[in-house]
Motif scaffolding. Structure first.
Motif, PDB file in Angstrom:
ATOM      1  N   LEU A  93       3.182 -22.304   0.320  1.00  0.00           N
ATOM      2  CA  LEU A  93       2.445 -21.154   0.832  1.00  0.00           C
ATOM      3  C   LEU A  93       2.483 -20.080  -0.246  1.00  0.00           C
ATOM      4  O   LEU A  93       3.557 -19.685  -0.699  1.00  0.00           O
ATOM      5  CB  LEU A  93       3.079 -20.616   2.121  1.00  0.00           C
ATOM      6  CG  LEU A  93       3.306 -21.583   3.282  1.00  0.00           C
ATOM      7  CD1 LEU A  93       3.710 -20.793   4.524  1.00  0.00           C
ATOM      8  CD2 LEU A  93       2.086 -22.435   3.550  1.00  0.00           C
ATOM      9  N   LEU A  94       1.320 -19.605  -0.661  1.00  0.00           N
ATOM     10  CA  LEU A  94       1.234 -18.619  -1.735  1.00  0.00           C
ATOM     11  C   LEU A  94       0.251 -17.533  -1.329  1.00  0.00           C
ATOM     12  O   LEU A  94      -0.924 -17.813  -1.075  1.00  0.00           O
ATOM     13  CB  LEU A  94       0.773 -19.289  -3.031  1.00  0.00           C
ATOM     14  CG  LEU A  94       0.713 -18.405  -4.278  1.00  0.00           C
ATOM     15  CD1 LEU A  94       2.118 -17.950  -4.688  1.00  0.00           C
ATOM     16  CD2 LEU A  94       0.045 -19.156  -5.440  1.00  0.00           C
ATOM     17  N   ASN A  95       0.730 -16.295  -1.266  1.00  0.00           N
ATOM     18  CA  ASN A  95      -0.134 -15.187  -0.869  1.00  0.00           C
ATOM     19  C   ASN A  95      -1.279 -14.972  -1.855  1.00  0.00           C
ATOM     20  O   ASN A  95      -1.139 -15.210  -3.056  1.00  0.00           O
ATOM     21  CB  ASN A  95       0.672 -13.892  -0.751  1.00  0.00           C
ATOM     22  CG  ASN A  95       1.105 -13.614   0.670  1.00  0.00           C
ATOM     23  OD1 ASN A  95       1.299 -14.534   1.457  1.00  0.00           O
ATOM     24  ND2 ASN A  95       1.261 -12.348   0.995  1.00  0.00           N
ATOM     25  N   LYS A 125      12.191 -15.580  -6.956  1.00  0.00           N
ATOM     26  CA  LYS A 125      12.328 -14.122  -7.032  1.00  0.00           C
ATOM     27  C   LYS A 125      10.926 -13.507  -7.000  1.00  0.00           C
ATOM     28  O   LYS A 125      10.049 -13.913  -7.754  1.00  0.00           O
ATOM     29  CB  LYS A 125      13.063 -13.716  -8.304  1.00  0.00           C
ATOM     30  CG  LYS A 125      13.218 -12.209  -8.472  1.00  0.00           C
ATOM     31  CD  LYS A 125      14.198 -11.852  -9.588  1.00  0.00           C
ATOM     32  CE  LYS A 125      13.731 -12.322 -10.926  1.00  0.00           C
ATOM     33  NZ  LYS A 125      14.614 -11.891 -12.033  1.00  0.00           N
ATOM     34  N   ILE A 126      10.724 -12.535  -6.133  1.00  0.00           N
ATOM     35  CA  ILE A 126       9.418 -11.898  -5.999  1.00  0.00           C
ATOM     36  C   ILE A 126       9.538 -10.432  -6.380  1.00  0.00           C
ATOM     37  O   ILE A 126      10.342  -9.694  -5.803  1.00  0.00           O
ATOM     38  CB  ILE A 126       8.882 -12.039  -4.562  1.00  0.00           C
ATOM     39  CG1 ILE A 126       8.751 -13.522  -4.204  1.00  0.00           C
ATOM     40  CG2 ILE A 126       7.541 -11.334  -4.417  1.00  0.00           C
ATOM     41  CD1 ILE A 126       8.242 -13.788  -2.807  1.00  0.00           C
ATOM     42  N   LEU A 127       8.750 -10.032  -7.360  1.00  0.00           N
ATOM     43  CA  LEU A 127       8.777  -8.663  -7.858  1.00  0.00           C
ATOM     44  C   LEU A 127       7.539  -7.903  -7.424  1.00  0.00           C
ATOM     45  O   LEU A 127       6.431  -8.454  -7.378  1.00  0.00           O
ATOM     46  CB  LEU A 127       8.864  -8.660  -9.388  1.00  0.00           C
ATOM     47  CG  LEU A 127      10.085  -9.345 -10.013  1.00  0.00           C
ATOM     48  CD1 LEU A 127       9.962  -9.347 -11.528  1.00  0.00           C
ATOM     49  CD2 LEU A 127      11.374  -8.654  -9.581  1.00  0.00           C
ATOM     50  N   LEU A 128       7.716  -6.630  -7.116  1.00  0.00           N
ATOM     51  CA  LEU A 128       6.595  -5.743  -6.848  1.00  0.00           C
ATOM     52  C   LEU A 128       5.985  -5.317  -8.187  1.00  0.00           C
ATOM     53  O   LEU A 128       6.620  -5.473  -9.232  1.00  0.00           O
ATOM     54  CB  LEU A 128       7.068  -4.538  -6.051  1.00  0.00           C
ATOM     55  CG  LEU A 128       7.711  -4.860  -4.690  1.00  0.00           C
ATOM     56  CD1 LEU A 128       8.277  -3.594  -4.051  1.00  0.00           C
ATOM     57  CD2 LEU A 128       6.702  -5.526  -3.760  1.00  0.00           C
ATOM     58  N   PRO A 129       4.783  -4.774  -8.202  1.00  0.00           N
ATOM     59  CA  PRO A 129       4.145  -4.389  -9.474  1.00  0.00           C
ATOM     60  C   PRO A 129       4.966  -3.432 -10.329  1.00  0.00           C
ATOM     61  O   PRO A 129       4.853  -3.441 -11.558  1.00  0.00           O
ATOM     62  CB  PRO A 129       2.839  -3.734  -9.011  1.00  0.00           C
ATOM     63  CG  PRO A 129       2.534  -4.390  -7.708  1.00  0.00           C
ATOM     64  CD  PRO A 129       3.868  -4.601  -7.059  1.00  0.00           C
ATOM     65  N   ASN A 130       5.823  -2.617  -9.697  1.00  0.00           N
ATOM     66  CA  ASN A 130       6.651  -1.677 -10.474  1.00  0.00           C
ATOM     67  C   ASN A 130       7.935  -2.312 -11.004  1.00  0.00           C
ATOM     68  O   ASN A 130       8.749  -1.643 -11.643  1.00  0.00           O
ATOM     69  CB  ASN A 130       6.987  -0.450  -9.627  1.00  0.00           C
ATOM     70  CG  ASN A 130       7.860  -0.777  -8.417  1.00  0.00           C
ATOM     71  OD1 ASN A 130       8.237  -1.932  -8.200  1.00  0.00           O
ATOM     72  ND2 ASN A 130       8.172   0.227  -7.619  1.00  0.00           N
ATOM     73  N   GLY A 131       8.119  -3.593 -10.748  1.00  0.00           N
ATOM     74  CA  GLY A 131       9.291  -4.304 -11.245  1.00  0.00           C
ATOM     75  C   GLY A 131      10.439  -4.394 -10.266  1.00  0.00           C
ATOM     76  O   GLY A 131      11.405  -5.116 -10.507  1.00  0.00           O
ATOM     77  N   VAL A 182      10.191 -15.620   2.356  1.00  0.00           N
ATOM     78  CA  VAL A 182       8.979 -14.927   2.788  1.00  0.00           C
ATOM     79  C   VAL A 182       7.781 -15.815   2.489  1.00  0.00           C
ATOM     80  O   VAL A 182       7.761 -16.564   1.504  1.00  0.00           O
ATOM     81  CB  VAL A 182       8.841 -13.558   2.085  1.00  0.00           C
ATOM     82  CG1 VAL A 182       8.655 -13.714   0.588  1.00  0.00           C
ATOM     83  CG2 VAL A 182       7.717 -12.733   2.689  1.00  0.00           C
ATOM     84  N   GLY A 183       6.769 -15.738   3.356  1.00  0.00           N
ATOM     85  CA  GLY A 183       5.601 -16.594   3.231  1.00  0.00           C
ATOM     86  C   GLY A 183       4.740 -16.328   2.022  1.00  0.00           C
ATOM     87  O   GLY A 183       3.795 -17.083   1.754  1.00  0.00           O
ATOM     88  N   ALA A 184       5.035 -15.273   1.266  1.00  0.00           N
ATOM     89  CA  ALA A 184       4.275 -15.000   0.042  1.00  0.00           C
ATOM     90  C   ALA A 184       4.477 -16.103  -0.992  1.00  0.00           C
ATOM     91  O   ALA A 184       3.596 -16.372  -1.816  1.00  0.00           O
ATOM     92  CB  ALA A 184       4.689 -13.650  -0.557  1.00  0.00           C
TER      93      ALA A 184
END
Length: 275
Positions: A93-95, A125-131, A182-184
């Protein structure tokens, strides 16, 4: 076929396009992509189908299968449509608002294939755009105690890790077992899905990933956080214009999760906590 990658689009043409491109540029394992549109009605599905049309008729690596749902029945339902059609031994599953970095998909797939004791699912590991870390990528199951700690900020106290919902005390770059991903980005063995069932379609856009992990762990499979690989997550891009529904669905998901999994486990007095 090693891998079936499922991406759900809802009015995010540019983001979804970039997600697919990042998969095509970074992934070498044999795979297929399912692009599922949840009745966007903004032209994004048609534009995506046109942009990637040269992949739709190829039997080679990176083939894209296009699915258009006539109604938007939510994230879980959209993924389930593709899971039923998938040929891969593993489902990712990939957002649609993510960017895959380097060899992240290949590395996670290699890890789960080489570790038979890692049964159910692997997340990176999932990073937000700000790191910053998207903390939902490694977490405990919600329960009355850690929900209370999170609500009142006790989980932010240094060295307070016994009831840490977001597992902040664990190394972001480590590899270890967790309760929930998380499903992302969630890589799941097909045999585990065959055992525990598809995503619960009672959840619309939140909670289905936690519920799935709960069922996978309850069946005896391990859930692993693999912090050696990473993606970028432009979180909430498909729901920015529907904030009231977003809030409603979040609390509705927590209510569903409690009633389905905890109603008989905890005292009836805790019903008021979740209601």
């Amino acid at each position: 076929m090693d891998l079936s990658i499922i991406i759900v689009n809802y009015k995010t043409y540019e983001l979804t396009k970039n997600t697919i491109i990042s998969v095509l540029e970074t992934t070498e394992s044999p795979y297929e992509i399912f692009l599922v549109d949840n009745n966007s009605q903004d032209g994004s599905y048609e534009k995506l189908k046109s942009y990637f049309s040269h992949f739709s008729n190829e039997a080679s690596n990176g083939k894209i299968n296009f699915i258009h749902n006539p109604t938007n029945q939510g994230f879980a339902a959209a993924n389930n449509v593709a899971i039923k059609k998938s040929k891969g031994n593993f489902i990712l599953l990939l957002n649609s608002d993510t960017i895959v970095k380097d060899d992240s998909i290949d590395d996670c797939l290699k890890f789960i294939k080489n570790h038979n004791d890692v049964g159910g699912a692997v997340g990176c590991k999932i990073l937000l755009p700000n790191g910053d870390l998207d903390k939902s990528c490694k977490r405990s199951f919600p329960n009355p105690k850690n929900s209370f700690y999170k609500l009142f900020g006790f989980n932010k106290i240094k060295n307070s890790n016994s009831d840490d919902y977001n597992l902040d005390h664990l190394d972001d770059n480590g590899i270890y077992e967790v309760d929930s991903l998380v499903g992302a980005f969630m890589l799941v063995r097909k045999v585990a899905i065959n055992e525990v069932g598809l995503l619960d379609e009672d959840y619309f856009m939140y909670g289905e990933d936690i519920d799935w992990c709960y069922r996978i762990k309850s069946a005896g499979w391990k859930i692993i956080y693999y912090g050696k690989s990473e993606i970028i997550h432009y979180k909430g891009a498909s729901s920015k214009k529907q904030k009231s529904k977003l809030i409603y669905e979040f609390y509705r998901a927590m209510y569903l999760f409690y009633n389905k999994n905890y109603d008989k486990k905890y005292s009836f007095l805790l019903d008021y906590w979740y209601i």
